[in-house]
Each structure stands twice: as structure tokens, then as C-alpha cells.
Motif scaffolding. Structure first.
Motif, mmCIF file in Angstrom:
data_model
loop_
_atom_site.group_PDB
_atom_site.id
_atom_site.type_symbol
_atom_site.label_atom_id
_atom_site.label_comp_id
_atom_site.label_asym_id
_atom_site.label_seq_id
_atom_site.Cartn_x
_atom_site.Cartn_y
_atom_site.Cartn_z
ATOM 1 N N CYS A 68 -6.579 -0.700 0.409
ATOM 2 C CA CYS A 68 -5.836 -1.199 1.481
ATOM 3 C C CYS A 68 -6.787 -1.563 2.634
ATOM 4 O O CYS A 68 -7.632 -0.692 2.984
ATOM 5 C CB CYS A 68 -4.887 -0.190 2.072
ATOM 6 N N CYS A 76 0.032 3.304 3.896
ATOM 7 C CA CYS A 76 0.643 2.652 5.240
ATOM 8 C C CYS A 76 1.726 1.620 4.935
ATOM 9 O O CYS A 76 2.195 0.731 5.991
ATOM 10 C CB CYS A 76 -0.619 1.842 5.897
ATOM 11 N N CYS A 121 -5.422 0.665 5.827
ATOM 12 C CA CYS A 121 -5.691 2.333 6.044
ATOM 13 C C CYS A 121 -6.678 2.573 4.952
ATOM 14 O O CYS A 121 -7.150 3.789 4.880
ATOM 15 C CB CYS A 121 -4.302 2.877 5.842
ATOM 16 N N CYS A 148 0.909 -1.261 -0.083
ATOM 17 C CA CYS A 148 0.107 -0.038 0.043
ATOM 18 C C CYS A 148 0.822 1.414 0.014
ATOM 19 O O CYS A 148 1.817 1.315 0.982
ATOM 20 C CB CYS A 148 -0.956 0.140 1.168
ATOM 21 N N CYS A 180 -6.531 3.155 1.853
ATOM 22 C CA CYS A 180 -5.975 3.909 0.730
ATOM 23 C C CYS A 180 -6.341 3.188 -0.528
ATOM 24 O O CYS A 180 -6.389 1.964 -0.747
ATOM 25 C CB CYS A 180 -4.571 4.275 0.961
#
Ligand SMILES: [Zn+2]
Length: 1119
Positions: free
Chosen positions: A472, A453, A475, A450, A477
Motif C-alpha cells: 500500500c 488503511c 500505509c 488495502c 501494508c
């Protein structure tokens, strides 16, 4: 080096992976020193199209996020966006770090650390099955209840011996068991006894320790060494039974008489064992039954108010007459009719039995493999033999959690006080039936991560937009999928190649690391081992040096090797030392080894580079010659003084000069008093026990070793220390470097070749052959809402997130504690990802990834039914053992007791059905918490007996720090196996009995082991034939007390017992030396120390007493 060269091809992923025949499995029956070369890991970078995708030219790679790694330490490259906000440079786990011992609610605010804004997680892929069915839930919820108020009858052992002073004086003649090796002089000097600090006068001693919490409020009795439950109305109080014989051939009579009313529980207590859980929620006399389901309003104080508010409260009326159980039996007591004496004792069979719980789990869960596909599943107990099938979560051999269901909010977590922790063993050895993690090679692009993170690709990442991007799971994302990694999704949104890729379908796997993950952007050289041998007078005189040099000649053929490699890539070097250091040139071209002496120990340097670290096979003749010569060269030495820090410094400098990581094997005998850096003085002082200064006994006496350890970690220099002390050597200080570099400490007090050869050789062989990851960094990532906040184990931390390990072997664990920093979501659960970057023993840089998904709950009952007590105890012991560095031991013990009471009180308040306050109700999954916690409380570190030296305590303290759950389980609650009860023909291990003197029959022989010690106890009335078969002598009196080897006799019993001992030893990471103990012999006291359900000589409470005390604490919290 080219990372693709060294690993052999392996079959495509998805087919059964062969078990690598050479994989050294010493803890699963593998014979240490056997001829099979250890081949550590199965590689997975073979010719499988899917895994070796080189990025097409021009394609942008996953950025090496952190740029050039710093030169000092290898780090997991990471952008640190959301997670790197913590201050650098504070040492988290060094012995001098500050530890908050107080865990009371409100004392440690949750979630106070600011977190960079993170998008809250909308939905996360939920690839796994439904949560446990309600049927399972009901089965698990069957609470256990036991009657609470009981008279404080002491266990029969309480009066079995004379005053403990006799123990101290007798201890000088105990044989060396490793833990209690006593020194010829200076042992338990009279002054320390006079201090009353180590059990000289148990009642006085334990009273101040326990008074605050152990004395019932209503008691008017000043001295109350053992805990006493309040006496309930309708109960008459009776004193302790008169002194009983030490060994009874049958359990004491049933103590709960049918007509006795005990806390509203008419009749006899039902047996506690629940061999078939579903049928367990039987209603018996209205007292037993399924525990009421979770209450919706758990958050409010005392939701079940009526049932608790109306109860009389803990200071129950009428303590009619209290007797001090430790007092000499009074005349009145002796006049009591025998029946009355035992009338109100708790029946030991009616309180939760560890043996029963272990047996039940074996029966219920031992036959089926544990499949890891379901989120939040509690694995079988560590004592159960089971196979694991990885279907997306890491095996419990790698990660075990205190609970598999985490409260959604920090408020709930605070209320329950159940620590949320994971015990992680990243390089755990697996049984031969289970495959080692696959190694995935993504080529030059490296593992996919990711962007925000830096979590590694794993089965929980959700692919979206037709597979072009992924979200992700940690997190949230959204990341682009690199073109070379693109794959289409099926109708469920899953990538069609999900089951062909370990990182998309398994809980554990490895990635080959790219050069971005290497120190100085350079692939590492193979590691080196340096053997550093003390050749001072003591080492020579005891025969150690000769033995060691002889053994090394053959042991060097068993250095760890990678895959199917013909020979180990590890180079070796040799140093001897006393006050000065001797380096040896063992270059293959030399006819004879050359010695170079460095006497300037204050400014250590390595006098030679070429020829110091060599390949064993190339230099074999020179090495053999050297090892032949060393014992002769120093045979007449008179030098008694040694240095220590300069030795480590020299080894570390040698590795630095060779630009490699490695391990130092130090064989050391004495307190380093020679003038040199790291010089130590004898500061042992038993008078400090039970004072506020006791903690200094566990702290290093100088900061020099921490500084040195930090340098070692930066170099990837792991230190294993073998100690052979004849007196105090300050283990607390000498073990600092091993502890901070991920190394091991072994201790052989009063080493004598004839007595200790086997144990030392076995430990050494196992240690040298261990597969080790070098120069490692471990990072634990979590999904939004929780965060790793604390770490326990043998490692170093220079910031708050990266666990740095100069070396990490397959026996070491890192325990991680989590705290909330946001609300968790029941639907998405919580995720952990442990990533370990390390250098393999062939010099390959790798990443080992373990993923684990946990459930989250809004009902406390869900937390309590998905707990694992063994893991909880592992965590609590480590927490306490670190706590003694900074707090008085009494504070540490009280903290544990309070926390345990809070955990159980919260259950009682929120999850259990309303019932009389006189009943102790424990959650099914935690019914052993009191007995196990009591074992921790009375362990040598927290409550030492007179025979336990300061070095013993420091040694055990650091050992426990990196133990796994199975090791702490048997260490704190030893296994006691009857050897002569089951038929000789039976091939299965005899069923264990509870660790209490009451369970010993004087007509039988028992074996006791705790992972470090091994005893055989022989009852005085054992049949002559049995004695003859096992010991080869004709009567009990002819058996040698303290015998450490059973004679090899050709009969079924002898073979069976010796076979059992071999198999037990093979299960443990350290060799257990045998001690034969005869009933009524003075050595028996040593053995009785391990009968942990009994009251201990040094004032440790019996199980029954502690349970009563815990009950009282709970009632106080509830009232
Ligand atoms: Zn992320």
C-alpha cells in the motif's frame, strides 16, 4: 437491484472515450433548459473482460471490513485500524464548533495526535518523471521586488464622494442586485449610523480596527486609517493629492520621477509583468535579479543574518510630517506645486498586477494540455483555459492544492506558515472535450482495497512478488492480490495490464459499489425531489407562486438522468405551506390532485405515502392540474405567517417513509414567526458590528436547525433553499440545514416578477438539472506523515474523518487542510486519495476516487515556487469566514494579515537574495497574495459597508464556504472588461483591466463581473454612436440608470456585448443579474464597491496602501 442492469455498454478502456452527447454541461456553454437530457456519468461496466471478473466460487473476497454498516448513516467501510482513533461525535464543521483563530507559531502543536504504529515507508513506487528541471526552477524563482517605503498618498477615489452617510441614505434606492437588495423599510436606520459602526465616520472607525497593526511605530500621528510605509531617508514626505476628479481619462502621470531614489532603487521601477518568465531575471540597477537559491540552513533563525541584522529596522528615522490622508486637504497641501503632490506615490503599474499574471499564464500555459503524469506539477491558473490529460493524477478540476511541494517536516511548515490544503470538487463538471471518469465494476468482490488503511487500488500501489502481493502506498501494508485480480509484472515491476485498468493508470475513476457499501445492506432506491412552496401572502402577492408553478410544469422534464436513460428515475412530490402544511396526492390514477392539510406542525408527520412521490411521466396530467390550481387556491390568502423547520421535517419524513435519499427545494419568503418548532425572532442588530458580539450575527439563533440537519443527513435529505425576503429573514439560521446537508441557498431580496424572473428561473433550472450525488460520504486518505485535520464546506461531520454529504453537486467543493504528523520523504513524496461514496441520480451506489501525488521538499524555496496563490486565497477566505462564527471580526482580519506577513517574511528571510530592507520582495508564485488578501479583508463579511445587510453577510459567508478556486478568484477580484476599446470585429474577449477607478476612461464602457454580480459602467463622454448602438437612445442622459436588460439591437456592438454577457453567465453556476451604471450616477457607488484595488468607502485599504502595510509587517517580523 442488479447494479449491472442500468448502465449501457461502453467501449473498452484504452480507446478514446466518446463524449456523451447528452452530458449536461451548463457551465461550459450548455444552455440551461436546453433539450439535451443530462446524462451524468459515463459508465464503465460494459462487456470488457478485464472488468467484470466475478470471483470464482470459493475464492475469498475482499472482506467487507466494517461488517454491517450502521443504520443511521452510510459509511465507507473501514477497519479504522490506524486511522480510526479519533473521538466520535464532535461536530467539526457545524457553526458552533470551536475554531482556533490563532495561527501563530507554536500556538498549534503539530503532530500531537498519537498515531497507531505504522511501518515507515521504505520505498514507494515512483512511476513518474523527474522533478522539474533546474531551468524551470530558475524561471520560477525570479523574484519580484518593489520599492518599499512610500508616502501614503490615497488613491484618487478617496475623496471622490461625500461622507459615507450619504451612501447609507442613498442605498434605499439601489436596485436589487441580489447581494445588496435593500429593503423598502428599515434599511440603514439612523441609530446604527450613530454607532459609527458602518462607515459613518471612516477614520474613527478604521482606526480602532487597524491601529494595532496598521500604525507605523514611528508615527506620532494619532489617526492613521490607511497604512503607511515608513519613510526612508532621502525621501521627502508629501501629503495626499488634492481631491481628484472621480474619473480620469488617462492614468495619472508617472509618479516615480527618474531622479527619485526609492529605497535604493535608482531610476524607474521596472515593469512587473513577466510575460516571458525565463527572461525575467534581468538585473536592473542591481536591484533585480534571480533570487538566491535556497539556503541550506533554513532551519536556524535568521540564517541570512548579516544582511538583515545590520539593517536599520522598521522604525526608520524622520517621519518628517505626516498627514492624515483622509483629512480635508489642508491649505498647505493645496499650495504645493502639482508635481510634488504626486511625486512619491507608488506607481500602480509597478506593483504586481493580477491582470498581467493572468495574461502571462494564459499565454504560457493555455496552448498545451496539462498532462497529470508528473508528480507535484503546479497546474495552470484557474483563469487559463486548458485541457487536462489524466495520466495518473487527478485533474486540477477535481483537486487543487495550496502547494504542490510540501515541506518534509512540520518545523519547516510552521516556519513558512503556508497552509497545506487541497480544494476538492469530487463531482466537478468537465468540459465536453474531457471524458467523465470511467466506472470500474469488480463484480461481487467490490473494489480492491488495502486491508489496513482501506485505501482503494490506485496507480501508486506497488505490486511485488511477481504480482501476487501489493504494498500500500499510503500505509505500506503488504496485501495479497486476490486470485481473480492477479496479473504478471513486466520487467519494470509494472503489471502488464496497468494501462487497461483505470484504477492502475488514472488519477480519477469510479467503482461500482457492492451492497456492502449501502445503507442497511440494501441497494438504494432512486432519489426523490420534493418541491415545497410557501403560499403565504408575500409569496402570492409578488407573483412568485404563479411563476414557479408555471415553470415547474416544463422543468420537470429536465430532472437529472443517468447515462442514456430515457427518463429520469427521480420521483417528485409537492407540498405547499404557510402556517400549516398541505400535502398533495398526485397519483396517476386520480382525476384531480387531492390536498391533505397537516396543521399539527409541532409533531410533523406525512399524511400519505402512496401517491405523494410519483413518476413525472406517469402522473403528468395530475401534476399539471395541481400546478395550475395552486396559484388560484391561495390567490386570496391573508396569511402572512410561515413555519420553516416543520417543512423540512416533513420533507425528510417523506423521504424516510419512501426509503430513499433526495432533495428538498424550498421556496420561502419570510422570517418563520408562526408558533412551531424552529420559530425565529428578529434579532438583527447592526450595532453589534465591530463588537465582540458581532459573531452572533453569523451564528444560528437556535440549535433546532442543527438537530434537524443531522436527521436530514442521516436520511440523505439535501435541502436547497430559495429565499425571497422583503426584510430580515435570518439567513444565518435558515441556511443551517442547506449548509449541513450539502445544499445551496439562493436569495432574491424584494423579489418582483418583472425584475427578478430571469435570474430566479435561470438559477432554478440550473439547480434542478444539476447532477447530484446523494447520501454521500467522503474520506481523504494520505500517505504516512501527513493527515487531513480540518474540513471546510457544506457538509456535516459526526467524527473527525468522514465528511457526510446528504447531497453533493458538481459545483460544491470541500476544502481539506493537512498537517504533518511525521517526517515526509523527498523520494516518496506525499499522496492524497479522496474517496466519495454516493448514490447516483439513478440510484446506483458508486465510489469516485481521486488520487494526487505531491512532492516533498527540504528547501523552503521549493515550497514557495510551487504554491498556488488562488488556492491559498480560497483556503484563507474559508478559514476566515468560519472564524467569524467564533471570534471578533477584527481578530480574524488580524490573523490573516499576520499569517500573510509571516509567509512572506519567511520567504524573504530564507529564499530571497540579501537586499535592502526597503525593498519588498515577494515570491513569484505569491506576488498577488497581498492584493488578493486585501480583497478578502475588505469583503462584506469581514468589513461590511453600510449598504450590506446582516442577511447579505450571512449569505455570502455560506456561499464562499463551498466555492471552488475559480469562483473565489473572480469573487474577490472581479473582472473588469473594457467593451469599447477593442475593435468590434475582434472575436476574442477583451483583455481585462485592473479593478480600479484609475483604469476607467470616461469615453468608454466597461463590464464588471464577480460571479454573482454583473455591471455595465458607462462613461459620461462615451460617443453618441456607441450609446445609440448599445442602448438604443441618442444620448448618455437618456440611458436608464439601473437598467437590467440591454435592448436587442441589430448592430455588431450590441450583438457582441450581449453575446459576451451570455458567455459570462454560462461560465458561472449562478445567474448574474445585469445592472447598468452611469458615471456620476448615485448607483455608481454600488459599482465602485467592486473596484477592489481602490480604497473602499467603508475603510477598506487600497492595494497600494495595503502593500505598504504588508511590507511594514514583514520588516517588523524580520527585525
Ligand atoms: Zn494501506
Amino acid at each position: 437491484m442488479n447494479v449491472n442492469q442500468s448502465a449501457p455498454p461502453v467501449p473498452p478502456f484504452g480507446q478514446p472515450q466518446p463524449v456523451y452527447p447528452g452530458y449536461h454541461q451548463s457551465s461550459y456553454g450548455g444552455q440551461p433548459g436546453s433539450t439535451a437530457p443530462p446524462t451524468p456519468y459515463g459508465a464503465y461496466n460494459g462487456p470488457v473482460p478485464g472488468y467484470q471478473q466475478t470471483p470464482p466460487p470459493g475464492v475469498s473476497r475482499a472482506p467487507p471490513s466494517s461488517g454491517v454498516p450502521p443504520t443511521s448513516t452510510a459509511q465507507v467501510p473501514s477497519g479504522q485500524g490506524a486511522y480510526g482513533q479519533f473521538g466520535q461525535g464532535d461536530i467539526q464543521n457545524g457553526p458552533s464548533s470551536t475554531v482556533q483563530m490563532q495561527r501563530l507559531p507554536g500556538s498549534q502543536p503539530f503532530g500531537s495526535a498519537p498515531l497507531a504504529p505504522v511501518v515507515s515507508q521504505p520505498t514507494v513506487l515512483q512511476p513518474y518523471g523527474p522533478p522539474p528541471t533546474s531551468a524551470q526552477v530558475t524561471a520560477q524563482m525570479a523574484g519580484m521586488q518593489i520599492s518599499g517605503a512610500v508616502a501614503p498618498a490615497p488613491p484618487p477615489s478617496g475623496l471622490g464622494y461625500g461622507p459615507p452617510t450619504s451612501l447609507a441614505s442613498a442605498s434605499g434606492s439601489f436596485p436589487n442586485s441580489g447581494l445588496y437588495g435593500s429593503y423598502p423599510q428599515g434599511q440603514a436606520p439612523p441609530p446604527s449610523q450613530a454607532q459609527g459602526s458602518s462607515g459613518a465616520q471612516p477614520p474613527q472607525r478604521s482606526a480602532p480596527q487597524q491601529a494595532s497593526s496598521f500604525t507605523p511605530p514611528a508615527s506620532g500621528v494619532p489617526r492613521m486609517p490607511s497604512m503607511t510605509g515608513p519613510v526612508l531617508p532621502g525621501q521627502s514626505f508629501v501629503g495626499p493629492p488634492v481631491s481628484q476628479p472621480n474619473h480620469v481619462s488617462s492614468p495619472p502621470p508617472q509618479v516615480l520621477h527618474p531622479g527619485t531614489q526609492m529605497a535604493g532603487l535608482p531610476g524607474q521601477l521596472p515593469p512587473m509583468h513577466s510575460s516571458q518568465q525565463p527572461g525575467y531575471q534581468l538585473q536592473q540597477n542591481g536591484s533585480f535579479g534571480p533570487v538566491r537559491g535556497p539556503q541550506p540552513n533554513y532551519g536556524s533563525p535568521y540564517p541570512g543574518a548579516p544582511s538583515f541584522g545590520s539593517q536599520p529596522g522598521p522604525p526608520q528615522p524622520l517621519p518628517p510630517k505626516r498627514l492624515d490622508p483622509d483629512a480635508i486637504p489642508s491649505p498647505q497641501l493645496n499650495e504645493l506645486p502639482p508635481q510634488q503632490k504626486t511625486r512619491h506615490r507608488i506607481d500602480p503599474d509597478a506593483i504586481p498586477s493580477p491582470i498581467q499574471v493572468i495574461e502571462d499564464d494564459r499565454n504560457n500555459r493555455g496552448s498545451e494540455p496539462f498532462v497529470t503524469g508528473v508528480r507535484g506539477q503546479v497546474p495552470p491558473l484557474v483563469t487559463t483555459n486548458f485541457l487536462v490529460k489524466d495520466q495518473g493524477n487527478a485533474s486540477p478540476r477535481y483537486i487543487r492544492c495550496t502547494s504542490y511541494n510540501i515541506p518534509c517536516t512540520s518545523d519547516m511548515a510552521k516556519q513558512a506558515q503556508v497552509p497545506l490544503a487541497a480544494v476538492i470538487k469530487p463531482l466537478a463538471r468537465l468540459p465536453p472535450e474531457e471524458a467523465s471518469p470511467y466506472v470500474v465494476d469488480h463484480g461481487e468482490s467490490g473494489p480492491l482495497r488495502c486491508n489496513r488503511c482501506k485505501a482503494y487500488m490506485c496507480p501508486f500501489m506497488q505490486f511485488i512478488e511477481g504480482g501476487r502481493r501489493f504494498q500500500c502506498c499510503f500505509c505500506s501494508c503488504i496485501n495479497d492480490v486476490p486470485p481473480q485480480y492477479f496479473q504478471h509484472l513486466d520487467h519494470t515491476g509494472k503489471r502488464v495490464d496497468a494501462y487497461d485498468r483505470p484504477e492502475l493508470s488514472l488519477g480519477s475513476y469510479e467503482f461500482l459499489a457492492t451492497v456492502d457499501y449501502c445503507k442497511n445492506n440494501k441497494f438504494p432506491s432512486p432519489p426523490a425531489f420534493i418541491f415545497m412552496i410557501d403560499v403565504s401572502y408575500n409569496a402570492i402577492r409578488s407573483g412568485l407562486v404563479r411563476l414557479l408553478c408555471e415553470e415547474l410544469k416544463s422543468l420537470l422534464d429536465f430532472l437529472p438522468r443517468e447515462g442514456g436513460a430515457e427518463e429520469s428515475a427521480i420521483r417528485v412530490g409537492f407540498v405547499t405551506y404557510n402556517k400549516v402544511l398541505h400535502f398533495y396526492n398526485v397519483k396517476s390514477s386520480l382525476a384531480q390532485p387531492q390536498m391533505m392539510v397537516v396543521s399539527d406542525v409541532a409533531d410533523m408527520f406525512v399524511p400519505l405515502l402512496d401517491g405523494f412521490l410519483v413518476n413525472v411521466n406517469e402522473s403528468r396530467a395530475v401534476i399539471t392540474s395541481l400546478l395550475d390550481q395552486i396559484p388560484e387556491m391561495f390567490a386570496d390568502t391573508r396569511e402572512t405567517e410561515t413555519v420553516f423547520a416543520p417543512v423540512i421535517q416533513a420533507g425528510m419524513e417523506a423521504l424516510k417513509a419512501a426509503e430513499c435519499a433526495g432533495k428538498l427545494f424550498l421556496f420561502h419568503t419570510s422570517l418563520p414567526i408562526a408558533e412551531a418548532p424552529g420559530k425565529l425572532k428578529n434579532r438583527d442588530d447592526r450595532k453589534l458590528i465591530n463588537t465582540d458580539k458581532e459573531k452572533t450575527l453569523f451564528q444560528p439563533q437556535t440549535g433546532a436547525y442543527q438537530t434537524l440537519a443531522k436527521e436530514c443527513v442521516a436520511q440523505g435529505c439535501c435541502v436547497d433553499l430559495f429565499l425571497f425576503p422583503n426584510q430580515y429573514v435570518d439567513v444565518a439560521t435558515l441556511s443551517v440545514v442547506p449548509q449541513l446537508t450539502g445544499g445551496s441557498v439562493y436569495k432574491y431580496a424584494c423579489f418582483q416578477v418583472e425584475n427578478d424572473q430571469e435570474r430566479f428561473m435561470s438559477d432554478l433550472r440550473q439547480d434542478v438539472q444539476k447532477v447530484v450525488g446523494f447520501d454521500a460520504v467522503m474520506r481523504v486518505r494520505t500517505s504516512t506523515g501527513i493527515r487531513a485535520i480540518d474540513f471546510f464546506g457544506a457538509f456535516y461531520m459526526s467524527n473527525t474523518t468522514d465528511v457526510e454529504l446528504a447531497g453533493l453537486d458538481g459545483d460544491k467543493t470541500v476544502t481539506v487542510e493537512f498537517k504533518h504528523d511525521d517526517r515526509l520523504n523527498e523520494e516518496s513524496g506525499a499522496l492524497l486519495q479522496c474517496a466519495l461514496l454516493y448514490t447516483s441520480c439513478a440510484g446506483q451506489r458508486r465510489l469516485r476516487i481521486h488520487n494526487l501525488a505531491l512532492n516533498c521538499c527540504t528547501q523552503l524555496a521549493d515550497l514557495y515556487r510551487n504554491c498556488e496563490t488562488d488556492t491559498l486565497i480560497n483556503y484563507m477566505a474559508k478559514f476566515a469566514y468560519r472564524g467569524v462564527l467564533n471570534s471578533p471580526v477584527k481578530t480574524v482580519r488580524d490573523t490573516l494579515i499576520t499569517q500573510c506577513a509571516q509567509i512572506l517574511a519567511c520567504y524573504r528571510k530564507n529564499c530571497a537574495s540579501p537586499s535592502s530592507a526597503g525593498q519588498l520582495i515577494l515570491p513569484e508564485c505569491m506576488k498577488l497574495l497581498p492584493v488578493y488578501l486585501n480583497c478578502v479583508l475588505k469583503s462584506d463579511v469581514l468589513q461590511p459597508g453600510a449598504e450590506v445587510t446582516t442577511d447579505d453577510r450571512a449569505y455570502v459567508r455560506q456561499l464562499v464556504t463551498s466555492m471552488d478556486v475559480a469562483e473565489t478568484n473572480v469573487f474577490f477580484y472581479p473582472r473588469l472588461l473594457p467593451l469599447t476599446k477593442s475593435p468590434i470585429e475582434s472575436t476574442t474577449e477583451p483583455p481585462a483591466v485592473r479593478a480600479s477607478e484609475e483604469r476607467l476612461s470616461n469615453g468608454d464602457i466597461y463590464l464588471l463581473e464577480n460571479g454573482l454580480n454583473l455591471f455595465i459602467w458607462v462613461g459620461a463622454s462615451v460617443q453618441q454612436g456607441v450609446v445609440q448602438s448599445l442602448f438604443g437612445v441618442s444620448s448618455f442622459s437618456q440611458i436608464t440608470s439601473g437598467l437590467s436588460i440591454l435592448p436587442v439591437l441589430d448592430n455588431p456592438l450590441s450583438k457582441k456585448v450581449r453575446g459576451l454577457i451570455d458567455s459570462l453567465r454560462a461560465q458561472r453556476s449562478r445567474y448574474m443579474k445585469l445592472i447598468v451604471v452611469k458615471q456620476e450616477d448615485k448607483l455608481e457607488m454600488l459599482f465602485k464597491h467592486f473596484l477592489v484595488e481602490d480604497k473602499s468607502l467603508n475603510g477598506g485599504a487600497s492595494y497600494v496602501d495595503f502593500l505598504c502595510h504588508m511590507h511594514k509587517e514583514i520588516r517588523q517580523l524580520l527585525s
